[in-house]
Motif scaffolding. Structure first.
Motif, PDB file in Angstrom:
ATOM      1  N   UNK A 116      36.869  52.634  59.021  1.00 10.04           N
ATOM      2  CA  UNK A 116      37.072  53.111  57.653  1.00 10.04           C
ATOM      3  C   UNK A 116      38.341  52.506  57.063  1.00 10.04           C
ATOM      4  N   UNK A 117      39.367  52.325  57.883  1.00  3.33           N
ATOM      5  CA  UNK A 117      40.571  51.635  57.432  1.00  3.33           C
ATOM      6  C   UNK A 117      40.243  50.214  56.992  1.00  3.33           C
ATOM      7  N   UNK A 118      39.416  49.522  57.750  1.00  2.00           N
ATOM      8  CA  UNK A 118      39.011  48.164  57.380  1.00  2.00           C
ATOM      9  C   UNK A 118      38.276  48.165  56.039  1.00  2.00           C
ATOM     10  N   UNK A 119      37.341  49.099  55.878  1.00  2.00           N
ATOM     11  CA  UNK A 119      36.575  49.162  54.631  1.00  2.00           C
ATOM     12  C   UNK A 119      37.479  49.493  53.453  1.00  2.00           C
ATOM     13  N   UNK A 120      38.394  50.430  53.635  1.00  2.00           N
ATOM     14  CA  UNK A 120      39.314  50.783  52.559  1.00  2.00           C
ATOM     15  C   UNK A 120      40.221  49.633  52.181  1.00  2.00           C
ATOM     16  N   UNK A 121      40.656  48.878  53.173  1.00  2.00           N
ATOM     17  CA  UNK A 121      41.512  47.724  52.899  1.00  2.00           C
ATOM     18  C   UNK A 121      40.750  46.659  52.108  1.00  2.00           C
ATOM     19  N   UNK A 122      39.510  46.422  52.486  1.00  2.00           N
ATOM     20  CA  UNK A 122      38.687  45.436  51.767  1.00  2.00           C
ATOM     21  C   UNK A 122      38.505  45.849  50.309  1.00  2.00           C
ATOM     22  N   UNK A 123      38.237  47.125  50.079  1.00  2.00           N
ATOM     23  CA  UNK A 123      38.089  47.619  48.709  1.00  2.00           C
ATOM     24  C   UNK A 123      39.402  47.507  47.943  1.00  2.00           C
ATOM     25  N   UNK A 124      40.516  47.846  48.607  1.00  2.00           N
ATOM     26  CA  UNK A 124      41.816  47.766  47.941  1.00  2.00           C
ATOM     27  C   UNK A 124      42.176  46.335  47.566  1.00  2.00           C
ATOM     28  N   UNK A 125      41.824  45.378  48.413  1.00  2.00           N
ATOM     29  CA  UNK A 125      42.068  43.970  48.084  1.00  2.00           C
ATOM     30  C   UNK A 125      41.290  43.555  46.841  1.00  2.00           C
ATOM     31  N   UNK A 126      40.037  43.989  46.750  1.00  2.00           N
ATOM     32  CA  UNK A 126      39.224  43.661  45.578  1.00  2.00           C
ATOM     33  C   UNK A 126      39.833  44.246  44.312  1.00  2.00           C
ATOM     34  N   UNK A 127      40.264  45.497  44.373  1.00  2.00           N
ATOM     35  CA  UNK A 127      40.833  46.154  43.197  1.00  2.00           C
ATOM     36  C   UNK A 127      42.185  45.551  42.826  1.00  2.00           C
ATOM     37  N   UNK A 128      42.993  45.208  43.826  1.00  2.00           N
ATOM     38  CA  UNK A 128      44.286  44.593  43.543  1.00  2.00           C
ATOM     39  C   UNK A 128      44.111  43.228  42.887  1.00  2.00           C
ATOM     40  N   UNK A 129      43.149  42.455  43.378  1.00  2.00           N
ATOM     41  CA  UNK A 129      42.886  41.144  42.773  1.00  2.00           C
ATOM     42  C   UNK A 129      42.385  41.299  41.344  1.00  2.00           C
ATOM     43  N   UNK A 130      41.529  42.294  41.109  1.00  2.00           N
ATOM     44  CA  UNK A 130      41.033  42.535  39.753  1.00  2.00           C
ATOM     45  C   UNK A 130      42.176  42.949  38.831  1.00  2.00           C
ATOM     46  N   UNK A 131      43.074  43.814  39.319  1.00  2.00           N
ATOM     47  CA  UNK A 131      44.214  44.240  38.512  1.00  2.00           C
ATOM     48  C   UNK A 131      45.131  43.065  38.184  1.00  2.00           C
ATOM     49  N   UNK A 132      45.331  42.168  39.153  1.00  2.00           N
ATOM     50  CA  UNK A 132      46.162  40.992  38.911  1.00  2.00           C
ATOM     51  C   UNK A 132      45.523  40.074  37.875  1.00  2.00           C
ATOM     52  N   UNK A 133      44.211  39.927  37.949  1.00  2.00           N
ATOM     53  CA  UNK A 133      43.515  39.076  36.977  1.00  2.00           C
ATOM     54  C   UNK A 133      43.628  39.652  35.569  1.00  2.00           C
ATOM     55  N   UNK A 134      43.547  40.972  35.454  1.00  2.00           N
ATOM     56  CA  UNK A 134      43.668  41.610  34.139  1.00  2.00           C
ATOM     57  C   UNK A 134      45.089  41.461  33.594  1.00  2.00           C
ATOM     58  N   UNK A 135      46.067  41.592  34.471  1.00  2.00           N
ATOM     59  CA  UNK A 135      47.462  41.547  34.014  1.00  2.00           C
ATOM     60  C   UNK A 135      47.918  40.147  33.628  1.00  2.00           C
ATOM     61  N   UNK A 136      47.477  39.150  34.368  1.00  2.00           N
ATOM     62  CA  UNK A 136      48.040  37.819  34.182  1.00  2.00           C
ATOM     63  C   UNK A 136      47.109  36.827  33.491  1.00  2.00           C
ATOM     64  N   UNK A 137      45.939  37.256  33.068  1.00  2.00           N
ATOM     65  CA  UNK A 137      45.039  36.372  32.327  1.00  2.00           C
ATOM     66  C   UNK A 137      44.520  37.096  31.092  1.00  2.00           C
ATOM     67  N   UNK A 138      43.898  36.337  30.218  1.00  2.00           N
ATOM     68  CA  UNK A 138      43.292  36.909  29.021  1.00  2.00           C
ATOM     69  C   UNK A 138      41.799  37.153  29.193  1.00  2.00           C
ATOM     70  N   UNK A 139      41.287  36.931  30.389  1.00  2.00           N
ATOM     71  CA  UNK A 139      39.857  37.064  30.645  1.00  2.00           C
ATOM     72  C   UNK A 139      39.449  38.543  30.612  1.00  2.00           C
ATOM     73  N   UNK A 140      38.535  38.918  29.695  1.00  2.00           N
ATOM     74  CA  UNK A 140      38.121  40.327  29.634  1.00  2.00           C
ATOM     75  C   UNK A 140      37.226  40.745  30.789  1.00  2.00           C
ATOM     76  N   UNK A 141      36.546  39.791  31.418  1.00  2.00           N
ATOM     77  CA  UNK A 141      35.650  40.110  32.527  1.00  2.00           C
ATOM     78  C   UNK A 141      35.934  39.163  33.699  1.00  2.00           C
ATOM     79  N   UNK A 142      37.009  39.418  34.438  1.00  2.00           N
ATOM     80  CA  UNK A 142      37.369  38.527  35.546  1.00  2.00           C
ATOM     81  C   UNK A 142      36.570  38.797  36.818  1.00  2.00           C
ATOM     82  N   UNK A 143      35.671  39.762  36.794  1.00  2.00           N
ATOM     83  CA  UNK A 143      34.936  40.156  37.989  1.00  2.00           C
ATOM     84  C   UNK A 143      34.302  39.012  38.767  1.00  2.00           C
ATOM     85  N   UNK A 144      33.552  38.111  38.120  1.00  2.00           N
ATOM     86  CA  UNK A 144      32.922  37.019  38.878  1.00  2.00           C
ATOM     87  C   UNK A 144      33.928  36.153  39.628  1.00  2.00           C
TER      88      UNK A 144
END
Length: 211
Positions: A116-144
């Motif tokens: 469960x720690x592994x799964x939570x870490x994987x999810x947290x990495x995805x969310x952190x990367x998404x947050x970084x993309x929102x903060x440092x780019x103008x892309x409204x949909x950085x998900x892909x």
């Protein structure tokens, strides 16, 4: 926090994408169980790791907002809206992970806390990367882009990480406990990075880079 804000944020969530990741993740675990007569612990662990990655790919789209340029100036701060998005999805993620664990036969199920720690870490990495993309780019949909980067990282990590820092070890490996200390460190770093990127996007970043 008003109910109106909760409803408004809930309507903007990419439920289909997150739900698609959850559905495919369950298939990753469920289909082999139907096809394989006896499932051992190593297979069960890797199926759960793969399922967690697939679900995290869906979470990479969580902060996508097609109307981002319109929502930026609203009174509610971005970190509040981001936190609310995560809070709305968290119960879904908990139920999904429970279902994924139950799909693995008891004799092949790895230790629940570490996996469960592994799964939570994987999810947290995805969310952190998404947050970084929102903060440092103008892309409204950085998900892909975030999902592609996360998938690439997951595929290359086993080959790039030195053996003494290996994260992907079986339960019987002597370094199992040490590996999950490293997982905890990665989780902490991902959470801190996500929090740091939660405020409003950086203004004029592109202009400063060009100048």
């Amino acid at each position: 926090m008003s109910r109106g804000l909760v409803r408004a944020v809930g309507r903007t969530l990419p439920w289909r994408t997150v739900g698609g990741g959850a559905f495919v993740g369950l298939l990753v675990v469920g289909v082999p169980r139907l096809l394989v007569g006896e499932m051992d612990g190593w297979l069960g662990l890797n199926l759960l790791r793969a399922a967690a990655l697939v679900f995290a790919l869906g979470l990479a789209f969580l902060l996508d907002d097609p109307a981002r340029q319109l929502t930026t100036p609203v009174p509610t701060r971005r970190w509040t809206r981001t936190g609310l998005r995560i809070a709305l999805v968290a119960p879904v993620a908990a139920v999904w992970w429970t279902a994924a664990l139950l799909l693995v036969p008891a004799q092949a199920r790895p230790p629940l806390g570490p996996v469960t720690l592994e799964a939570g870490t994987t999810a947290a990495l995805a969310l952190a990367a998404a947050a970084a993309a929102v903060r440092f780019t103008d892309e409204p949909e950085p998900g892909p882009s975030v999902a592609a980067g996360l998938l690439t990282l997951a595929l290359l990590a086993p080959a790039l990480i030195p053996s003494r820092w290996d994260l992907f070890v079986p339960p019987e490996d002597p370094s199992w406990t040490a590996a999950h200390v490293r997982w905890a460190v990665v989780l902490t770093a991902a959470v801190l990075a996500g929090v740091a990127c939660a405020p409003e996007p950086v203004r004029g970043l592109r202009a400063r880079v060009v100048s």
